[in-house]
Scaffold this motif. Structure first.
Motif, PDB file in Angstrom:
ATOM      1  N   ALA A   1       0.771  -1.327   0.218  1.00 32.42           N
ATOM      2  CA  ALA A   1      -0.306   0.133  -0.096  1.00 32.42           C
ATOM      3  C   ALA A   1       0.831   1.355   0.045  1.00 32.42           C
ATOM      4  O   ALA A   1       0.443   2.082  -0.781  1.00 32.42           O
ATOM      5  N   LYS A   2       2.076   1.079   0.787  1.00 37.39           N
ATOM      6  CA  LYS A   2       2.865   2.207   0.647  1.00 37.39           C
ATOM      7  C   LYS A   2       4.306   1.928   1.026  1.00 37.39           C
ATOM      8  O   LYS A   2       4.324   1.207   1.979  1.00 37.39           O
ATOM      9  N   LYS A   3       5.237   2.575   0.134  1.00 37.37           N
ATOM     10  CA  LYS A   3       6.784   2.083   0.765  1.00 37.37           C
ATOM     11  C   LYS A   3       7.443   3.363   0.882  1.00 37.37           C
ATOM     12  O   LYS A   3       7.411   4.519   0.332  1.00 37.37           O
ATOM     13  N   VAL A   4       8.191   3.580   1.853  1.00 44.40           N
ATOM     14  CA  VAL A   4       8.894   4.815   2.470  1.00 44.40           C
ATOM     15  C   VAL A   4      10.367   4.181   2.731  1.00 44.40           C
ATOM     16  O   VAL A   4      10.717   3.296   3.349  1.00 44.40           O
TER      17      VAL A   4
ATOM     18  N   GLN B   1      14.147   0.301   4.044  1.00 46.46           N
ATOM     19  CA  GLN B   1      12.733   0.470   3.416  1.00 46.46           C
ATOM     20  C   GLN B   1      11.666  -0.111   4.451  1.00 46.46           C
ATOM     21  O   GLN B   1      11.556  -1.219   4.724  1.00 46.46           O
ATOM     22  N   LEU B   2      10.732   0.738   4.396  1.00 49.49           N
ATOM     23  CA  LEU B   2       9.364   0.402   5.515  1.00 49.49           C
ATOM     24  C   LEU B   2       8.346   0.301   4.388  1.00 49.49           C
ATOM     25  O   LEU B   2       8.088   1.214   3.640  1.00 49.49           O
ATOM     26  N   THR B   3       7.675  -0.802   4.534  1.00 49.57           N
ATOM     27  CA  THR B   3       6.678  -1.375   3.758  1.00 49.57           C
ATOM     28  C   THR B   3       5.337  -1.304   4.541  1.00 49.57           C
ATOM     29  O   THR B   3       5.191  -2.309   5.376  1.00 49.57           O
ATOM     30  N   PHE B   4       4.062  -0.818   4.027  1.00 42.52           N
ATOM     31  CA  PHE B   4       2.827  -1.073   4.521  1.00 42.52           C
ATOM     32  C   PHE B   4       2.175  -1.737   3.784  1.00 42.52           C
ATOM     33  O   PHE B   4       2.017  -1.601   2.446  1.00 42.52           O
TER      34      PHE B   4
ATOM     35  N   ALA C   1       1.045   8.734   9.620  1.00 40.31           N
ATOM     36  CA  ALA C   1       0.946   9.314   8.323  1.00 40.31           C
ATOM     37  C   ALA C   1       0.099   8.403   7.231  1.00 40.31           C
ATOM     38  O   ALA C   1      -0.505   8.944   6.230  1.00 40.31           O
ATOM     39  N   PHE C   2       0.279   7.270   7.543  1.00 44.18           N
ATOM     40  CA  PHE C   2      -0.107   6.362   6.661  1.00 44.18           C
ATOM     41  C   PHE C   2      -1.901   6.129   6.588  1.00 44.18           C
ATOM     42  O   PHE C   2      -2.317   6.026   7.791  1.00 44.18           O
ATOM     43  N   THR C   3      -2.394   6.425   5.484  1.00 40.61           N
ATOM     44  CA  THR C   3      -3.855   6.052   5.611  1.00 40.61           C
ATOM     45  C   THR C   3      -4.286   4.901   4.562  1.00 40.61           C
ATOM     46  O   THR C   3      -3.954   4.902   3.267  1.00 40.61           O
ATOM     47  N   PRO C   4      -4.696   3.851   4.885  1.00 37.91           N
ATOM     48  CA  PRO C   4      -4.823   2.799   4.199  1.00 37.91           C
ATOM     49  C   PRO C   4      -6.094   2.970   3.166  1.00 37.91           C
ATOM     50  O   PRO C   4      -6.884   3.839   3.156  1.00 37.91           O
ATOM     51  N   LYS C   5      -5.893   2.020   2.307  1.00 37.55           N
ATOM     52  CA  LYS C   5      -7.112   2.313   1.068  1.00 37.55           C
ATOM     53  C   LYS C   5      -8.468   1.774   1.811  1.00 37.55           C
ATOM     54  O   LYS C   5      -8.345   0.899   2.681  1.00 37.55           O
ATOM     55  N   PRO C   6      -9.503   2.344   1.518  1.00 31.70           N
ATOM     56  CA  PRO C   6     -10.852   1.952   2.138  1.00 31.70           C
ATOM     57  C   PRO C   6     -11.345   0.600   1.631  1.00 31.70           C
ATOM     58  O   PRO C   6     -10.941   0.210   0.872  1.00 31.70           O
TER      59      PRO C   6
END
Length: 119
Positions: A9-12, A28-31, A80-85
């Motif tokens: 969903a998000k990589k930082v 690398q942080l991955t959600f 800061a991470f907002t998951p997809k609905p």
């Protein structure tokens, strides 16, 4: 046949030192968010997980090895991470079955009403 996987969903990219190889590059942080697929639907759920991976030493950094700096950056990124609905998409097979059942029910009701009116 139900399959569930986690999709990115998000990589930082993190600028912290890796606790394994001490490199400042490569963390690398991955959600990841859970994706479920069955015969009748596809669904994105509200379940999510996280993982910190070092591209330099090619290892997963588990929470037990996190430094205080990594912990603070992770907490900030998690806020800061907002998951997809959460959503559900019904496949064509599902709609064919629903429409077939509805047609059968309305046909049966029509025959019953027609039969009862004749008697």
């Amino acid at each position: 046949m139900k399959t569930s996987t986690f999709i990115d969903a998000k990589k930082v990219a993190l600028k912290n030192n890796c606790p394994e190889c001490f490199s400042k590059e490569g963390l690398q942080l991955t959600f990841k968010q859970k994706f479920v697929e069955t015969t009748f639907y596809k669904s994105i759920t509200s379940d999510f997980s996280h993982e910190i991976y070092c591209n330099t030493c090619e290892s997963i950094i588990y929470p037990e090895r996190w430094t205080d700096d990594i912990e603070r950056v992770f907490q900030y990124q998690q806020k800061a991470f907002t998951p997809k609905p959460a959503s559900k998409y019904f496949k064509k097979k599902f709609w064919i079955i629903v429409i077939t059942v509805l047609i059968a029910v309305f046909t049966a009701i029509g025959f019953l009403v027609f039969y009862l009116e004749k008697t």
